[in-house]
Write an enzyme that holds these catalytic residues in place. Sequence first.
Site, PDB file in Angstrom:
ATOM      1  N   ASP A  97     -10.254   5.376  -3.455  1.00  0.00           N
ATOM      2  CA  ASP A  97      -9.039   5.882  -2.832  1.00  0.00           C
ATOM      3  C   ASP A  97      -9.032   7.405  -2.915  1.00  0.00           C
ATOM      4  OD1 ASP A  97      -6.477   6.390  -1.932  1.00  0.00           O
ATOM      5  OD2 ASP A  97      -5.607   4.656  -2.965  1.00  0.00           O
ATOM      6  N   HIS A 103      -8.607  -4.131  -7.984  1.00  0.00           N
ATOM      7  CA  HIS A 103      -8.658  -2.668  -8.002  1.00  0.00           C
ATOM      8  C   HIS A 103      -8.946  -2.231  -9.451  1.00  0.00           C
ATOM      9  CE1 HIS A 103      -6.306  -3.239  -4.317  1.00  0.00           C
ATOM     10  NE2 HIS A 103      -6.501  -1.994  -4.014  1.00  0.00           N
ATOM     11  N   CYS A 153       0.858  -1.185   0.000  1.00  0.00           N
ATOM     12  CA  CYS A 153       0.000   0.000   0.000  1.00  0.00           C
ATOM     13  C   CYS A 153       0.894   1.235   0.000  1.00  0.00           C
ATOM     14  CB  CYS A 153      -0.922  -0.015   1.224  1.00  0.00           C
ATOM     15  SG  CYS A 153      -2.065   1.373   1.191  1.00  0.00           S
ATOM     16  N   GLY A 154       0.787   2.026  -1.054  1.00  0.00           N
ATOM     17  CA  GLY A 154       1.655   3.197  -1.187  1.00  0.00           C
ATOM     18  C   GLY A 154       1.275   4.299  -0.216  1.00  0.00           C
ATOM     19  N   HIS A 155      -0.009   4.675  -0.199  1.00  0.00           N
ATOM     20  CA  HIS A 155      -0.403   5.750   0.733  1.00  0.00           C
ATOM     21  C   HIS A 155      -0.196   5.274   2.160  1.00  0.00           C
ATOM     22  CE1 HIS A 155      -4.255   3.932   2.084  1.00  0.00           C
ATOM     23  NE2 HIS A 155      -4.127   4.794   3.070  1.00  0.00           N
ATOM     24  N   CYS A 205      -3.325   6.803  -5.021  1.00  0.00           N
ATOM     25  CA  CYS A 205      -3.057   5.369  -4.927  1.00  0.00           C
ATOM     26  C   CYS A 205      -1.615   5.045  -5.358  1.00  0.00           C
ATOM     27  CB  CYS A 205      -4.052   4.546  -5.748  1.00  0.00           C
ATOM     28  SG  CYS A 205      -3.971   2.797  -5.357  1.00  0.00           S
ATOM     29  N   GLY A 206      -0.791   4.724  -4.377  1.00  0.00           N
ATOM     30  CA  GLY A 206       0.619   4.456  -4.676  1.00  0.00           C
ATOM     31  C   GLY A 206       0.822   3.219  -5.519  1.00  0.00           C
ATOM     32  N   THR A 207       0.116   2.149  -5.195  1.00  0.00           N
ATOM     33  CA  THR A 207       0.287   0.930  -5.987  1.00  0.00           C
ATOM     34  C   THR A 207      -0.384   1.092  -7.357  1.00  0.00           C
ATOM     35  OG1 THR A 207      -1.597  -0.048  -4.801  1.00  0.00           O
ATOM     36  CG2 THR A 207       0.610  -0.651  -4.040  1.00  0.00           C
TER      37      THR A 207
HETATM   38  O1  PYC Z   1      -1.883   3.776  -2.033  1.00  0.00           O
HETATM   39  O2  PYC Z   1      -1.356   1.788  -2.785  1.00  0.00           O
HETATM   40  C1  PYC Z   1      -2.141   2.574  -2.272  1.00  0.00           C
HETATM   41  C2  PYC Z   1      -3.483   2.085  -1.897  1.00  0.00           C
HETATM   42  C3  PYC Z   1      -4.002   0.847  -2.143  1.00  0.00           C
HETATM   43  C4  PYC Z   1      -5.287   0.843  -1.611  1.00  0.00           C
HETATM   44  C5  PYC Z   1      -5.520   2.082  -1.061  1.00  0.00           C
HETATM   45  N1  PYC Z   1      -4.404   2.821  -1.249  1.00  0.00           N
END
Ligand code: PYC
Length: 310
Positions: A229, A203, A88-90, A233-235
């Site tokens: 999100d 997703h 999870c990036g965030h 979303c980092g991923t």
């Molecule tokens: O930021 O990767 C992310 C992420 C995945 C699900 C919610 N945020």
Amino acid sequence: MTAIRVIDSHTGGEPTRLVLEGGPDLGDGPIAERVQRFRERFDDYRCAIVNEPRGSDPLVGALLLKPHRADCEFGVIYFNNVGYLGMCGHGTIGLIASLKFAGRLRPGAMKLDTPVGAVDVDLQPDGRISVANVVSYRSKREVVVQVPGIGPVAGDIAWGGNWFFLISQHGRALDLKDVESLTDYSWRVREALNAQGHPLVDHVELFGVSQRPGVQSRNFVLCPGKAYDRSPCGTGTSAKLACLAADGKLLEGDVWVQESLIGSTFEASFRWHDRGKGEIVPTITGRAYITGENVLQLDSEDPFRWGIRA
Ligand code: PYC
């Protein structure tokens, strides 16, 4: 009473709840094995920590662990209202900001052990946090799904630490006031995709243009538990970069600014991991802010102490 000590933060509007103490004892071993234990034996904790009445649908939990890999400082498992995430990036940006707030980190670089591999993080002196994510790639280009009530929808399938279906041609404005129809559209696409041979993709990510100068793209990302999100979303941005890199639309080292539905941004860039295979290492940079420090109480007399299970 069971007491669980947490720090809450948000990254570009998307909340993270870091569990420092009182979470389940998952024992030792690779983090991927510990996720299995979490899922099979302690899923009530997930529900108690992120679901109502203590949590909310967009909230992502982060259970801080001892790392398995010797080169990592901490281990972590991310979870949401319906299950567990690969990366999870965030959440990683929120975790690092929370550890700094708790006095457990100084600015600088370190590694984090996640269920899908080690990631490099860098806490900069100005508070910005960079995450060099797991190796990301596009697995399928231009997959067409027949979506009941909508028709054919084309998108790419890519891995950025979670599986994404990325759609550019959807004919919709990415506007916060349209969140219900964007959710309905993306959910239908996901159900059709899962039914038509892609069960792992959980997703769905829609792309559009941003109105802001210097921002390359705006997105709407629907997460597995039907919450969108609030961050870019980092991923999901990692998956996007893998597609751009594969198409030659973004060059190694160039900066891509990704905007979310609420207008928050991440800066992203990549380096090639294996150019021949289209594999990249994306780096996502953003900031998180602390929103609270709390001890969750699970009262043995409370019928909803383990949360409301969807
Ligand atoms: O930021 O990767 C992310 C992420 C995945 C699900 C919610 N945020």
